[in-house]
Design a protein around this motif. Structure first.
Motif, mmCIF file in Angstrom:
data_model
loop_
_atom_site.group_PDB
_atom_site.id
_atom_site.type_symbol
_atom_site.label_atom_id
_atom_site.label_comp_id
_atom_site.label_asym_id
_atom_site.label_seq_id
_atom_site.Cartn_x
_atom_site.Cartn_y
_atom_site.Cartn_z
ATOM 1 N N ALA A 207 0.847 -1.198 0.000
ATOM 2 C CA ALA A 207 0.000 0.000 0.000
ATOM 3 C C ALA A 207 0.879 1.245 0.000
ATOM 4 C CB ALA A 207 -0.930 -0.008 1.202
ATOM 5 N N ASN A 211 0.924 4.108 -2.853
ATOM 6 C CA ASN A 211 0.679 5.511 -2.474
ATOM 7 C C ASN A 211 1.810 6.424 -2.963
ATOM 8 O OD1 ASN A 211 -0.984 7.460 -0.915
ATOM 9 N ND2 ASN A 211 0.951 7.712 0.207
ATOM 10 N N SER A 215 -0.231 8.608 -5.578
ATOM 11 C CA SER A 215 -0.959 9.714 -4.915
ATOM 12 C C SER A 215 -0.314 11.048 -5.302
ATOM 13 C CB SER A 215 -0.937 9.536 -3.402
ATOM 14 O OG SER A 215 0.328 9.861 -2.891
ATOM 15 N N GLU A 219 -4.932 15.816 -3.976
ATOM 16 C CA GLU A 219 -6.200 15.145 -3.616
ATOM 17 C C GLU A 219 -5.889 13.835 -2.899
ATOM 18 O OE1 GLU A 219 -7.895 14.676 -7.504
ATOM 19 O OE2 GLU A 219 -6.789 12.822 -7.891
ATOM 20 N N PRO A 220 -6.880 13.320 -2.143
ATOM 21 C CA PRO A 220 -6.651 12.054 -1.437
ATOM 22 C C PRO A 220 -6.506 10.913 -2.450
ATOM 23 C CG PRO A 220 -8.821 13.003 -0.880
ATOM 24 C CD PRO A 220 -8.227 13.874 -1.927
ATOM 25 N N TYR A 221 -5.787 9.881 -2.081
ATOM 26 C CA TYR A 221 -5.628 8.716 -2.962
ATOM 27 C C TYR A 221 -6.278 7.527 -2.274
ATOM 28 C CZ TYR A 221 -3.298 4.783 -5.294
ATOM 29 O OH TYR A 221 -3.023 3.610 -5.952
ATOM 30 N N ASP A 222 -7.285 6.950 -2.949
ATOM 31 C CA ASP A 222 -7.976 5.813 -2.335
ATOM 32 C C ASP A 222 -7.301 4.504 -2.710
ATOM 33 O OD1 ASP A 222 -11.055 7.510 -3.126
ATOM 34 O OD2 ASP A 222 -9.804 7.569 -1.298
ATOM 35 N N LEU A 223 -6.791 3.820 -1.726
ATOM 36 C CA LEU A 223 -6.139 2.529 -1.984
ATOM 37 C C LEU A 223 -7.201 1.456 -2.170
ATOM 38 C CD1 LEU A 223 -3.259 2.832 0.582
ATOM 39 C CD2 LEU A 223 -2.953 2.079 -1.784
ATOM 40 N N ASP A 224 -7.057 0.695 -3.268
ATOM 41 C CA ASP A 224 -7.995 -0.410 -3.528
ATOM 42 C C ASP A 224 -7.385 -1.679 -2.938
ATOM 43 O OD1 ASP A 224 -9.775 -1.622 -6.477
ATOM 44 O OD2 ASP A 224 -9.208 -2.657 -4.627
ATOM 45 N N GLU A 225 -7.996 -2.245 -1.930
ATOM 46 C CA GLU A 225 -7.444 -3.424 -1.238
ATOM 47 C C GLU A 225 -7.190 -4.588 -2.197
ATOM 48 O OE1 GLU A 225 -6.147 -1.751 1.713
ATOM 49 O OE2 GLU A 225 -5.851 -3.905 1.523
#
Ligand code: SDX
Length: 441
Positions: A207, A211, A215, A219-225
């Motif tokens: 992760a 990132n 990222s 803006e925020p970076y959404d981690l995809d599990e």
């Protein structure tokens, strides 16, 4: 665990092999491995006969004994410290597999937490190293940067040069496993002109890498599990592969007691070659060429069979596997899963599958036992994760780092290790003498 008794049929082998030459005969010991593989020990050959063995590219030569990884190319078997790759791929994480390879056993909860904490603590680069990137052109190949930066770690952590100091080597190992990610991500950010993203201590190994790669401060970076899981899988599958070209390079350089950073920097260079880890990048170029050509894979299969075409099916064939590479099987299934998640499935996957089917139904490939290897499908997934093609071999290097470390450590800690110095058969001029310039033709 009870040491395995060599199977019955190997007991006879434990006697000797016999070598006959002219009127001389020499008995040579036979070494039997855990799984019954046998090797003729020629350690005394030159002393007793004045002769050396000749085996270009070491096609028939074991350079060492090792307890790290077992491969059976005929049966398509791969095990890390005895555990099948299929089980590790399904149940483990890259950090846990790294520990298994390096330290020889699955970590306890406490050992895993301590190792993970060390990787978290050592993820940042020295700020002076960050400035190295200012000197690289944006077009610099990330493998060149990776090798140079890993070697430069030995300037910032000179304690790594004390190769026999166990404490120092523990820290060196954690630094290397951890910083490979940061160096790689920074080279990507440099290539696209975006600000470097620092590692974050609250993120897991993969992760944290994603990132740092994707990222942006805006803006925020959404981690995809799911993506984190796929990356773990790919790194596990690349983590070790016994005495392959780059690992043998790490052992060769390390045998002079060069430090771990220098030995792995050399391994990275060996991995870069298109016949080795560089193949994953070449596979994508090949699939793109087949797509652009529009004529379907058959033409390219024929081209690969034409000796002087210089073209090979990249991602196909293997020095050891004369069966389907078990890693390729797992990656192919993972690629299907990743495609299902994508809004726009990548047409290159279908081209790859058609190419595989065409090749595996062609006698040229069947006779030569040429199957897809680890590089054939991996690039499809890297591309789906948004990783640029020129970073594919860097991804291979991040995955292979624990394997390189494990082999360097096994060799360095072995008191019988001697500097690797092969002999040769000289075929140049017989004795001749210097000719002054004015007397030469
Ligand atoms: C990796 O060693 C490892 O463990 C490596 C690795 C790891 O995890 O560390 O598994 C990672 O490097 C995988 C391999 C990635 N490389 C490629 O995909 C490049 C394409 N493949 C090859 O060039 C080749 O198959 C090698 C380099 C992988 C193996 O080569 P070898 O063992 O030296 O075999 P060879 O080149 O002598 O080939 C034998 C025959 C030849 O034909 P003939 O002379 O018998 O007529 O097979 C042919 C070759 O022309 N051949 C191919 C081919 N690979 C071999 N023909 C077409 N396409 C191919 N890909």
């Amino acid at each position: 665990m009870l040491a395995r008794e060599p199977q019955e049929e190997n007991v006879a082998d434990q006697a000797k092999a016999e070598l006959k030459f002219n009127d001389k005969s020499l008995e040579l010991p036979v070494v039997v491995g855990t799984e019954g593989e046998r090797g003729i020990d020629i350690g005394k050959l030159r002393a007793q006969t004045g002769m050396v063995s000749l085996d270009p590219a070491y096609m028939n030569t074991a350079s060492t004994k090792s307890a790290i990884t077992f491969l059976d190319g005929e049966r398509g078997i791969l095990r890390y410290r005895g555990i099948p790759i299929e089980e590790l791929a399904e149940k483990s994480t890259f950090v846990e597999v790294a520990y298994l390879l390096i330290y020889g056993h699955l970590p306890s909860k406490q050992e895993l937490s301590k190792f993970s904490e060390a990787l978290t603590r050592h993820s940042m680069l020295h700020e002076d190293m960050k400035r190295f990137y200012d000197g690289y052109p944006g077009t610099a190949h990330p493998m060149a940067i990776l090798s140079a930066m890993v070697l430069s770690l030995s300037s910032f952590y000179p304690q790594a040069l004390d190769v026999k100091n166990h404490e120092e080597q523990e820290a060196t190992i954690a630094r290397l496993v951890s910083k490979m990610r940061t160096i790689a991500a920074f080279s990507y950010k440099k290539s696209i002109g975006q600000p470097f993203v620092y590692p974050r201590n609250n993120l897991s190994y993969c992760a944290n890498f994603l990132n740092m790669m994707f990222s942006v401060p805006a803006e925020p970076y959404d981690l995809d599990e799911e993506i984190v899981k796929v990356l773990n899988l790919l790194l596990i599958l690349h983590a070790d592969h016994e005495q392959n070209c780059s690992t043998s390079t790490v052992r060769q350089v390390g045998s002079s007691q060069a430090n771990l950073f220098a030995s792995v920097a050399a391994g990275i260079c060996a991995l870069w070659g298109p016949l080795h880890g560089g193949a994953n990048e070449e596979v994508l170029s090949m699939l793109e060429a087949i797509r652009a050509d529009g004529g379907g894979p058959k033409k390219f299969v024929e081209l690969a069979k034409t000796k002087d075409s210089g073209f090979r099916l990249m991602g196909f064939g293997h020095r050891v596997y004369k069966n389907y590479d078990p890693r390729a099987k797992i990656i192919k299934v993972a690629a299907d899963k990743v495609m299902k998640k994508m809004k726009q499935p990548d047409p290159l996957l279908d081209i790859a599958k058609t190419l595989e089917e065409a090749a595996l139904n062609d006698s040229y490939f069947v006779e030569r036992k040429l199957y897809p290897n680890v590089d054939f499908y991996s690039g499809i997934i890297y591309r789906a994760l948004g990783i640029p093609t020129n970073m594919f071999t860097v991804m291979f290097a991040i995955g292979r780092t624990p394997g390189w470390i494990a082999h360097w450590k096994e060799m360095t800690e072995d008191p019988t290790t001697k500097i690797f110095r092969p002999r040769q058969i000289y075929t140049g001029s017989a004795l001749t003498h210097y000719v002054p310039l004015d007397q030469r033709a």
